[in-house]
Design an enzyme around this catalytic site. Structure first.
Site, PDB file in Angstrom:
ATOM      1  N   SER A  41      48.037  36.102  30.988  1.00  0.00           N
ATOM      2  CA  SER A  41      46.700  36.669  31.098  1.00  0.00           C
ATOM      3  C   SER A  41      46.781  37.954  31.903  1.00  0.00           C
ATOM      4  O   SER A  41      47.858  38.328  32.374  1.00  0.00           O
ATOM      5  CB  SER A  41      45.757  35.672  31.787  1.00  0.00           C
ATOM      6  OG  SER A  41      46.070  35.629  33.169  1.00  0.00           O
ATOM      7  N   LYS A  42      45.636  38.571  32.083  1.00  0.00           N
ATOM      8  CA  LYS A  42      45.588  39.835  32.811  1.00  0.00           C
ATOM      9  C   LYS A  42      46.204  39.723  34.209  1.00  0.00           C
ATOM     10  O   LYS A  42      46.744  40.678  34.742  1.00  0.00           O
ATOM     11  CB  LYS A  42      44.130  40.311  32.916  1.00  0.00           C
ATOM     12  CG  LYS A  42      43.597  40.837  31.594  1.00  0.00           C
ATOM     13  CD  LYS A  42      43.238  42.317  31.689  1.00  0.00           C
ATOM     14  CE  LYS A  42      42.965  42.926  30.326  1.00  0.00           C
ATOM     15  NZ  LYS A  42      41.604  42.679  29.846  1.00  0.00           N
ATOM     16  N   ARG A  43      46.097  38.501  34.797  1.00  0.00           N
ATOM     17  CA  ARG A  43      46.680  38.267  36.127  1.00  0.00           C
ATOM     18  C   ARG A  43      48.161  38.629  36.167  1.00  0.00           C
ATOM     19  O   ARG A  43      48.696  38.985  37.194  1.00  0.00           O
ATOM     20  CB  ARG A  43      46.584  36.776  36.491  1.00  0.00           C
ATOM     21  CG  ARG A  43      45.294  36.324  37.057  1.00  0.00           C
ATOM     22  CD  ARG A  43      45.361  34.853  37.440  1.00  0.00           C
ATOM     23  NE  ARG A  43      45.682  33.982  36.307  1.00  0.00           N
ATOM     24  CZ  ARG A  43      46.725  33.169  36.250  1.00  0.00           C
ATOM     25  NH1 ARG A  43      47.573  33.099  37.251  1.00  0.00           N
ATOM     26  NH2 ARG A  43      46.924  32.412  35.201  1.00  0.00           N
ATOM     27  N   GLY A  84      49.597  40.959  34.527  1.00  0.00           N
ATOM     28  CA  GLY A  84      49.864  42.355  34.168  1.00  0.00           C
ATOM     29  C   GLY A  84      49.282  42.617  32.795  1.00  0.00           C
ATOM     30  O   GLY A  84      48.251  42.042  32.439  1.00  0.00           O
TER      31      GLY A  84
END
Ligand code: GLU
Length: 274
Positions: free
Chosen positions: A259-261, A263
């Site tokens: 996920s965006k977490r 990167g």
């Protein structure tokens, strides 16, 4: 002789191309090339609220950048259809879905459902109280198609719903996960065409994969649970089902879904970062 391999990548143009999607596209492309088959790009844009032309253009640009050439689908430059089994955008195939849904109604395998959301909610609560999953059951009396059409002509709204009558296990021999068994009572009657006239993913997917002569479906693991509905529809239409392979998620270092977490998740971010 075995049928020519035909695979497809079927993105929904509701945002950027995720790296997971890019990997799915790559596997399909490689499978087609390895077997001398065809790779098809189909745009799944029936969710009118979330699909945008811009997102479709972006995703096509990303696929092009990755060097994944498709044999059929929107032309990467002009977006005009290439191939004999189009249109390749679901929003242009509504008449085909409607005709297919009406075919099931005529055979008694689906019905016009005039029940309101509130009524359906009560039915789901009842099944839940009975210890089953919350699901929609067939109404005690099905409105005959001719009468349903009259009511709709007078302005009433109805969905077309598939009637799950068979109580048996559906067995999927998944090319990645092996045997997966789905008891059919996992699900209740499900919608094919919404009361606003728009078809739903599971329905379009089966009609298109059948008419586009797709032999293998490689897609994300999250669609595994959709496969039961799709297998039911293949049976109902008398279409041969393709072989399925559900690809596992791409995980981050912490073994959680990327996920965006972690990167970047969009294909375009990787391009921008060189
Ligand atoms: N439009 C679906 C998605 O983007 C495709 C699923 C499938 O390949 O059947 O997830």
């Amino acid at each position: 002789m075995a049928a020519k391999v035909r695979v497809r990548f079927a993105p929904s143009p509701t945002g950027y191309l995720h790296v997971g999607g890019a990997r799915t596209a790559l596997y399909n492309f490689l499978y087609a090339r390895h077997h001398g088959g065809d790779f098809i790009l189909r745009i799944e844009d029936t969710d009118l609220e979330r699909s945008t032309e811009e997102s479709m253009r972006m995703q096509i640009a990303d696929l092009k950048w990755l060097g994944l050439k498709w044999d059929e689908g929107p032309n990467p430059e002009t977006l005009k259809d290439m191939g004999a089994l189009g249109p390749y955008r679901q929003s242009q195939r509504k008449h085909i879905y409607q005709e297919h849904a009406e075919r099931l109604v005529a055979q008694g395998k689906a019905y016009y459902d005039f029940r309101t959301d509130e009524e359906l909610e009560l039915i789901k609560e009842k099944t839940l109280a009975e210890g089953k999953n919350a699901q929609v059951e067939t109404p005690a009396e099905i409105v005959p198609p001719a009468e349903a059409k009259k009511r709709m002509a007078a302005g009433e709204k109805a969905a077309i719903r598939y009637r799950v009558t068979e109580r048996k296990d559906f067995v999927l021999n998944d090319l990645v996960r092996g045997e997966v068994r789905f008891p059919s009572d996992m699900i209740g009657d499900f919608v094919c065409i919404r009361s606003n006239g728009m078809p739903v993913y599971n329905f379009c997917c089966v009609v298109d994969d059948a008419l586009m002569q797709i032999t293998h479906v490689f897609r994300a693991e999250e669609h595994l649970s959709n496969t039961l509905r799709q297998m039911m529809l293949y049976e109902a239409f008398g279409y041969a089902a393709p072989q399925f392979g559900h690809l596992s998620f791409i995980l981050g270092e912490d073994r959680q879904k990327l996920s965006k977490r972690h990167g970047a998740t969009s294909c375009n971010d990787y391009r921008l970062k060189g």
